[in-house]
Design a protein around this motif. Structure first.
Motif, PDB file in Angstrom:
ATOM      1  N   ASP A   1       0.829  -1.211   0.000  1.00  0.00           N
ATOM      2  CA  ASP A   1       0.000   0.000   0.000  1.00  0.00           C
ATOM      3  C   ASP A   1       0.860   1.257   0.000  1.00  0.00           C
ATOM      4  OD1 ASP A   1      -2.255  -1.561   0.032  1.00  0.00           O
ATOM      5  OD2 ASP A   1      -2.699  -1.230   2.169  1.00  0.00           O
ATOM      6  N   GLU A   2       1.933   1.227   0.785  1.00  0.00           N
ATOM      7  CA  GLU A   2       2.836   2.379   0.846  1.00  0.00           C
ATOM      8  C   GLU A   2       3.497   2.607  -0.511  1.00  0.00           C
ATOM      9  OE1 GLU A   2       6.181   4.083   3.918  1.00  0.00           O
ATOM     10  OE2 GLU A   2       6.186   1.932   3.504  1.00  0.00           O
ATOM     11  N   LEU A   3       3.912   1.542  -1.162  1.00  0.00           N
ATOM     12  CA  LEU A   3       4.519   1.650  -2.484  1.00  0.00           C
ATOM     13  C   LEU A   3       3.529   2.247  -3.478  1.00  0.00           C
ATOM     14  CD1 LEU A   3       6.942   1.082  -4.348  1.00  0.00           C
ATOM     15  CD2 LEU A   3       5.996  -1.209  -4.700  1.00  0.00           C
ATOM     16  N   ALA A   4       2.305   1.757  -3.460  1.00  0.00           N
ATOM     17  CA  ALA A   4       1.283   2.292  -4.364  1.00  0.00           C
ATOM     18  C   ALA A   4       1.026   3.768  -4.077  1.00  0.00           C
ATOM     19  CB  ALA A   4      -0.012   1.490  -4.217  1.00  0.00           C
ATOM     20  N   GLN A   5       0.984   4.141  -2.818  1.00  0.00           N
ATOM     21  CA  GLN A   5       0.758   5.527  -2.432  1.00  0.00           C
ATOM     22  C   GLN A   5       1.896   6.422  -2.943  1.00  0.00           C
ATOM     23  OE1 GLN A   5      -1.316   8.428  -1.050  1.00  0.00           O
ATOM     24  NE2 GLN A   5      -2.107   6.495  -0.339  1.00  0.00           N
ATOM     25  N   LEU A   6       3.125   5.957  -2.787  1.00  0.00           N
ATOM     26  CA  LEU A   6       4.279   6.759  -3.215  1.00  0.00           C
ATOM     27  C   LEU A   6       4.430   6.813  -4.730  1.00  0.00           C
ATOM     28  CD1 LEU A   6       6.818   5.640  -0.497  1.00  0.00           C
ATOM     29  CD2 LEU A   6       5.881   7.942  -0.782  1.00  0.00           C
ATOM     30  N   GLN A   7       3.895   5.834  -5.432  1.00  0.00           N
ATOM     31  CA  GLN A   7       3.969   5.835  -6.889  1.00  0.00           C
ATOM     32  C   GLN A   7       2.851   6.653  -7.521  1.00  0.00           C
ATOM     33  OE1 GLN A   7       3.992   1.594  -7.629  1.00  0.00           O
ATOM     34  NE2 GLN A   7       6.208   1.582  -7.963  1.00  0.00           N
ATOM     35  N   SER A   8       1.849   7.010  -6.757  1.00  0.00           N
ATOM     36  CA  SER A   8       0.728   7.770  -7.315  1.00  0.00           C
ATOM     37  C   SER A   8       1.166   9.212  -7.568  1.00  0.00           C
ATOM     38  CB  SER A   8      -0.479   7.733  -6.370  1.00  0.00           C
ATOM     39  OG  SER A   8      -0.207   8.477  -5.204  1.00  0.00           O
ATOM     40  N   PRO A   9       0.509   9.887  -8.516  1.00  0.00           N
ATOM     41  CA  PRO A   9       0.900  11.268  -8.843  1.00  0.00           C
ATOM     42  C   PRO A   9       0.689  12.235  -7.664  1.00  0.00           C
ATOM     43  CG  PRO A   9      -0.729  10.429 -10.413  1.00  0.00           C
ATOM     44  CD  PRO A   9      -0.537   9.390  -9.381  1.00  0.00           C
ATOM     45  N   GLN A  10      -0.327  11.984  -6.870  1.00  0.00           N
ATOM     46  CA  GLN A  10      -0.624  12.846  -5.722  1.00  0.00           C
ATOM     47  C   GLN A  10      -0.536  11.992  -4.459  1.00  0.00           C
ATOM     48  OE1 GLN A  10      -1.356  16.128  -6.018  1.00  0.00           O
ATOM     49  NE2 GLN A  10      -1.589  16.450  -3.833  1.00  0.00           N
TER      50      GLN A  10
ATOM     51  N   LEU B   1      -0.459   8.206   4.144  1.00  0.00           N
ATOM     52  CA  LEU B   1       0.924   7.761   4.271  1.00  0.00           C
ATOM     53  C   LEU B   1       1.335   7.697   5.747  1.00  0.00           C
ATOM     54  CD1 LEU B   1       3.073   6.903   2.263  1.00  0.00           C
ATOM     55  CD2 LEU B   1       3.950   9.222   2.308  1.00  0.00           C
ATOM     56  N   GLN B   2       0.897   8.662   6.538  1.00  0.00           N
ATOM     57  CA  GLN B   2       1.213   8.655   7.971  1.00  0.00           C
ATOM     58  C   GLN B   2       0.545   7.467   8.661  1.00  0.00           C
ATOM     59  OE1 GLN B   2       3.350  10.669   9.743  1.00  0.00           O
ATOM     60  NE2 GLN B   2       2.965   9.176  11.358  1.00  0.00           N
ATOM     61  N   ARG B   3      -0.688   7.180   8.277  1.00  0.00           N
ATOM     62  CA  ARG B   3      -1.403   6.040   8.854  1.00  0.00           C
ATOM     63  C   ARG B   3      -0.665   4.738   8.526  1.00  0.00           C
ATOM     64  NH1 ARG B   3      -4.700   2.744   6.565  1.00  0.00           N
ATOM     65  NH2 ARG B   3      -5.124   4.095   4.803  1.00  0.00           N
ATOM     66  N   LEU B   4      -0.220   4.613   7.282  1.00  0.00           N
ATOM     67  CA  LEU B   4       0.542   3.425   6.887  1.00  0.00           C
ATOM     68  C   LEU B   4       1.849   3.326   7.672  1.00  0.00           C
ATOM     69  CD1 LEU B   4       0.019   3.518   3.021  1.00  0.00           C
ATOM     70  CD2 LEU B   4      -0.893   1.814   4.611  1.00  0.00           C
ATOM     71  N   SER B   5       2.498   4.453   7.856  1.00  0.00           N
ATOM     72  CA  SER B   5       3.752   4.480   8.604  1.00  0.00           C
ATOM     73  C   SER B   5       3.534   4.065  10.059  1.00  0.00           C
ATOM     74  CB  SER B   5       4.365   5.872   8.526  1.00  0.00           C
ATOM     75  OG  SER B   5       5.564   5.922   9.243  1.00  0.00           O
TER      76      SER B   5
ATOM     77  N   ILE C   1      10.626   1.086  -2.147  1.00  0.00           N
ATOM     78  CA  ILE C   1      10.026   2.239  -1.470  1.00  0.00           C
ATOM     79  C   ILE C   1      11.066   3.311  -1.160  1.00  0.00           C
ATOM     80  CG2 ILE C   1       8.986   2.970   0.737  1.00  0.00           C
ATOM     81  CD1 ILE C   1       7.361   0.400   0.667  1.00  0.00           C
ATOM     82  N   TYR C   2      12.242   2.893  -0.753  1.00  0.00           N
ATOM     83  CA  TYR C   2      13.261   3.831  -0.278  1.00  0.00           C
ATOM     84  C   TYR C   2      13.551   4.973  -1.262  1.00  0.00           C
ATOM     85  CZ  TYR C   2      17.586   5.668   1.611  1.00  0.00           C
ATOM     86  OH  TYR C   2      18.541   6.515   2.095  1.00  0.00           O
ATOM     87  N   PRO C   3      13.822   4.698  -2.554  1.00  0.00           N
ATOM     88  CA  PRO C   3      14.097   5.814  -3.475  1.00  0.00           C
ATOM     89  C   PRO C   3      12.893   6.753  -3.635  1.00  0.00           C
ATOM     90  CG  PRO C   3      14.532   3.704  -4.556  1.00  0.00           C
ATOM     91  CD  PRO C   3      13.992   3.412  -3.215  1.00  0.00           C
ATOM     92  N   LEU C   4      11.687   6.200  -3.540  1.00  0.00           N
ATOM     93  CA  LEU C   4      10.494   7.039  -3.665  1.00  0.00           C
ATOM     94  C   LEU C   4      10.354   7.975  -2.465  1.00  0.00           C
ATOM     95  CD1 LEU C   4       8.017   4.354  -5.036  1.00  0.00           C
ATOM     96  CD2 LEU C   4       9.133   6.190  -6.316  1.00  0.00           C
ATOM     97  N   ILE C   5      10.699   7.487  -1.293  1.00  0.00           N
ATOM     98  CA  ILE C   5      10.675   8.345  -0.105  1.00  0.00           C
ATOM     99  C   ILE C   5      11.732   9.432  -0.235  1.00  0.00           C
ATOM    100  CG2 ILE C   5      11.145   8.410   2.381  1.00  0.00           C
ATOM    101  CD1 ILE C   5       9.698   5.730   2.583  1.00  0.00           C
ATOM    102  N   GLU C   6      12.900   9.071  -0.704  1.00  0.00           N
ATOM    103  CA  GLU C   6      13.960  10.061  -0.927  1.00  0.00           C
ATOM    104  C   GLU C   6      13.490  11.148  -1.894  1.00  0.00           C
ATOM    105  OE1 GLU C   6      17.306  10.372   0.155  1.00  0.00           O
ATOM    106  OE2 GLU C   6      16.669   8.951   1.699  1.00  0.00           O
ATOM    107  N   LEU C   7      12.818  10.751  -2.960  1.00  0.00           N
ATOM    108  CA  LEU C   7      12.297  11.703  -3.937  1.00  0.00           C
ATOM    109  C   LEU C   7      11.269  12.627  -3.292  1.00  0.00           C
ATOM    110  CD1 LEU C   7      12.175  12.657  -6.899  1.00  0.00           C
ATOM    111  CD2 LEU C   7      10.393  10.938  -7.250  1.00  0.00           C
ATOM    112  N   GLN C   8      10.368  12.071  -2.487  1.00  0.00           N
ATOM    113  CA  GLN C   8       9.360  12.900  -1.808  1.00  0.00           C
ATOM    114  C   GLN C   8      10.018  13.877  -0.840  1.00  0.00           C
ATOM    115  OE1 GLN C   8       6.124  13.161  -2.418  1.00  0.00           O
ATOM    116  NE2 GLN C   8       6.331  11.659  -4.039  1.00  0.00           N
ATOM    117  N   MET C   9      11.077  13.437  -0.173  1.00  0.00           N
ATOM    118  CA  MET C   9      11.782  14.325   0.749  1.00  0.00           C
ATOM    119  C   MET C   9      12.461  15.473  -0.002  1.00  0.00           C
ATOM    120  SD  MET C   9      13.235  11.536   3.490  1.00  0.00           S
ATOM    121  CE  MET C   9      14.247  12.694   4.360  1.00  0.00           C
TER     122      MET C   9
END
Length: 147
Positions: free
Chosen positions: A24-33, A39-43, A100-108
């Motif tokens: 779910d977290e991966l799908a959330q981070l791959q979505s355009p928005q 994301l916080q709930r998943l975390s 997931i890790y690179p996607l989180i880095e990108l969001q940061m």
């Protein structure tokens, strides 16, 4: 041995839940928005599961010590399939986490860029004084007016 089997079964179940949350977290981070609340709930759920996994792993180690055995339990064939399922689930969750890790880095990075833009926009704020000159340092009282 039943305690160890029960512990291993609990670990399997928690790892399945963790895999679902990571997916779910991966799908959330791959979505355009990205939805930050979701994301916080998943975390939070991921953190809860990792704490529970840590607890059961400690229980597993204590049971192994008491029985004088060690994973992958070749000497106890009824436990071997449980351990193999746990090892497979760990590999799968690691693969998802590695994606997931690179996607989180990108969001940061996006968040840091946005923070810089907001800081620059706020730095140019100024007020006009009574004589028509601009005042770059904001002074005075702040009022919260709701309509």
């Amino acid at each position: 041995m039943d305690n160890l089997r029960h512990t291993l079964m609990n670990m399997q179940q928690l790892l399945e839940e963790l895999r679902a949350i990571l997916s779910d977290e991966l799908a959330q981070l791959q979505s355009p928005q990205v939805n930050p609340v979701s994301l916080q709930r998943l975390s939070d759920n991921k953190s809860r599961l990792l704490s529970a996994l840590n607890f059961y792993d400690e229980q597993r180690k204590l049971a192994e010590s008491a029985l004088h055995i060690a994973a992958p339990y070749r000497q106890l064939p009824p436990l071997t399939p449980h351990w193999e399922k746990i090892a497979a689930a760990v590999r799968l969750t690691k693969e998802i986490n590695d994606r997931i890790y690179p996607l989180i880095e990108l969001q940061m990075k996006k968040a840091a860029t946005l923070n810089k833009l907001v800081a620059k926009a706020g730095a140019g704020a100024s007020l006009y004084c009574a004589d028509g000159r601009t005042q770059s340092t904001l002074k005075g009282k702040a009022y919260n007016i709701n309509i």
